[in-house]
Scaffold this active site. Structure first.
Site, mmCIF file in Angstrom:
data_model
loop_
_atom_site.group_PDB
_atom_site.id
_atom_site.type_symbol
_atom_site.label_atom_id
_atom_site.label_comp_id
_atom_site.label_asym_id
_atom_site.label_seq_id
_atom_site.Cartn_x
_atom_site.Cartn_y
_atom_site.Cartn_z
ATOM 1 C CB SER A 140 -15.860 1.983 4.258
ATOM 2 O OG SER A 140 -15.419 1.126 5.275
ATOM 3 N NE ARG A 165 -13.793 7.405 6.504
ATOM 4 C CZ ARG A 165 -14.662 6.387 6.573
ATOM 5 N NH1 ARG A 165 -14.361 5.204 6.060
ATOM 6 N NH2 ARG A 165 -15.827 6.545 7.132
ATOM 7 C CE LYS A 205 -15.499 -2.772 5.762
ATOM 8 N NZ LYS A 205 -14.975 -1.847 6.751
#
Ligand code: URA
Ligand code: CA
Length: 433
Positions: A183, A168, A187
């Site tokens: 994203s 990206r 995590k």
């Protein structure tokens, strides 16, 4: 399944199924799907978005692409916090011991900084002896014993996110809300959190430049968290100017200590209490956010928050007397320079991103992955937006172990605007739960 069909589906604004997303992420992680096809998909998502089912599926597929940290051996509800990046954002250093002091386990996996935003681990390493190299077992034992420990990122967490984020970055697809949200959430979930508190920043120092975008990102992340069984709350907060007064590793440790004593800067203290009450509340303390906040306020006053900080520092090899004598325990900068106002008025702007870059140039941050940090380096802001200033009065003090160049002083002055009138900016825009 063929990737070309999925790309065309998204191009025609159709939703991908959970099965399709899982297949795509698995095969991209294993290098079966090439970068050029994933680039086209990222661009299609950038333009056409993803619905809630797709976003949750994307998040969980990325979680399952690598290791997941098992924190089940820690008693209690493990609450993690994420901030979308900021300058001089000392909150984690304060929140970890503060929230632990009311009994909520804080098992923090943290990173190092790159560019103009600092990493929590870098800051902690300004305390002599402190280390984050803990085995999984030591980490869990420490959290059970002290309610708080910080460990460096380890293991193969969310490899799909690493690959997609790198792609990206070079294909103009970073600024897509579903991609950012999945994203970040992947995590946090892979790191083992039961509950998540998000601090979404707005302003010059942040990703999101306005409130509307920030709200959409925050709401998207909260809905992803809820849909996959993680209680999630968010705060939208100001990053138009740096948070608190200190920017730089040892300067921020000192600022965190002051804050834990109840003597910290007003904005940093308030944001820590707002985020901290969400963390404590999700961790089961108090029956309302207000009650959770009262518990935290008590521990700032009665010394328990500071005591927890000392225990935490000492348990990871650090010199806990830093809490009593920070200037003697931490290395001091060889050079120190006051930067003075050239006119009188009211401070109306302190550009967070550029001030962060100036601190990095002094040695407080990394220009490249291999840069060596100067723990003593940084900037201390004597004035914040809304404060009156007289010509000749010190605006900022710069610290470094290397000589402080004229160009850095100029950069600082060029990014602090003085006007006739200005008001203190709003600190907390919205709370999303
Ligand atoms: N931070 C992340 O971790 N991911 C993004 O996509 C953007 C910011
Ligand atoms: Ca700060």
């Amino acid at each position: 399944m063929r990737m070309i069909d999925l790309i065309e589906k998204k191009q025609h604004k159709e939703a991908l199924t959970e099965e399709e997303i899982k297949w795509m992420i698995e095969n991209y992680t294993s290098d079966t799907i090439p970068d050029y096809q994933m680039s086209a998909m990222a661009m299609a998502i950038y333009f056409n978005g993803m619905d809630q089912t797709e976003r949750s599926a994307m998040t969980m597929a990325m979680v399952e692409s690598g290791d997941q940290i098992d924190l089940s051996a820690i008693e209690g509800i493990k609450v993690d916090k994420h901030s979308t990046g900021g300058v001089g954002d000392t909150t984690t250093l304060v929140l970890a011991p503060l929230v632990a002091s009311v009994g909520v386990p804080v098992a923090k996996m943290s990173g190092r900084g790159l560019g103009h935003t600092g990493g929590t681990i870098d800051k902690l390493e300004a305390v002599p002896g402190f280390h984050v190299e803990l085995s999984q077992e030591e980490f869990i034992d420490l959290v059970n014993k002290n309610k708080v420990a910080v460990v460096g990122q380890s293991g193969n967490l969310t490899p799909a996110d690493k690959k997609i984020y790198a792609l990206r970055d070079v294909t103009g697809t970073v600024e897509s809300i579903p991609l950012i949200a999945s994203s970040i959430m992947s995590k946090k979930i892979a790191a083992g959190a039961d509950a998540i508190v998000l601090d979404v920043k707005i302003g010059a120092g942040a990703f999101m430049k306005n409130e509307e975008q920030a709200r959409e990102l925050a709401e998207t992340m909260v809905s992803i968290g809820q849909s996959v069984g993680r209680q999630t709350m968010a705060v939208i907060s100001d990053m138009s100017q740096p948070l608190g007064n200190a920017i730089g590793n040892s300067l921020e440790i000192k600022e965190a200590i002051d804050t834990l004593k109840g003597e910290g800067p007003k904005d940093l203290t308030e944001l820590c209490l707002v985020l901290g009450s969400q963390m404590a509340y999700l961790g089961g303390v108090g029956s309302t956010l207000e009650e959770a906040r009262e518990r935290l306020e008590e521990n700032l006053k009665n010394g328990k928050a500071l005591e927890t900080f000392k225990t935490f520092i000492a348990s990871q090899g650090g010199d806990a007397s830093v809490a009593d004598n920070p200037d003697e325990v931490m290395e001091q900068a060889k050079y120190e320079q006051d930067i003075k106002a050239q006119e009188s008025g009211v401070v109306s702007e302190i550009g967070a991103d550029q001030i962060g870059i100036a601190a990095m140039m002094l040695g407080a941050g990394r220009e490249t992955k291999d840069s060596v940090l100067d723990m003593t380096a940084g900037l201390y802001l004597h004035k914040k937006v809304g404060d009156k200033v007289e010509a000749g009065e010190t605006l900022v003090t710069a610290y470094s172990n290397k000589e402080i160049s004229e160009s850095i002083k100029e950069k600082v002055l060029n990014n602090i605007r003085i006007s006739e009138h200005a008001e203190e900016p709003t600190l907390i825009y919205t709370i999303i739960k």
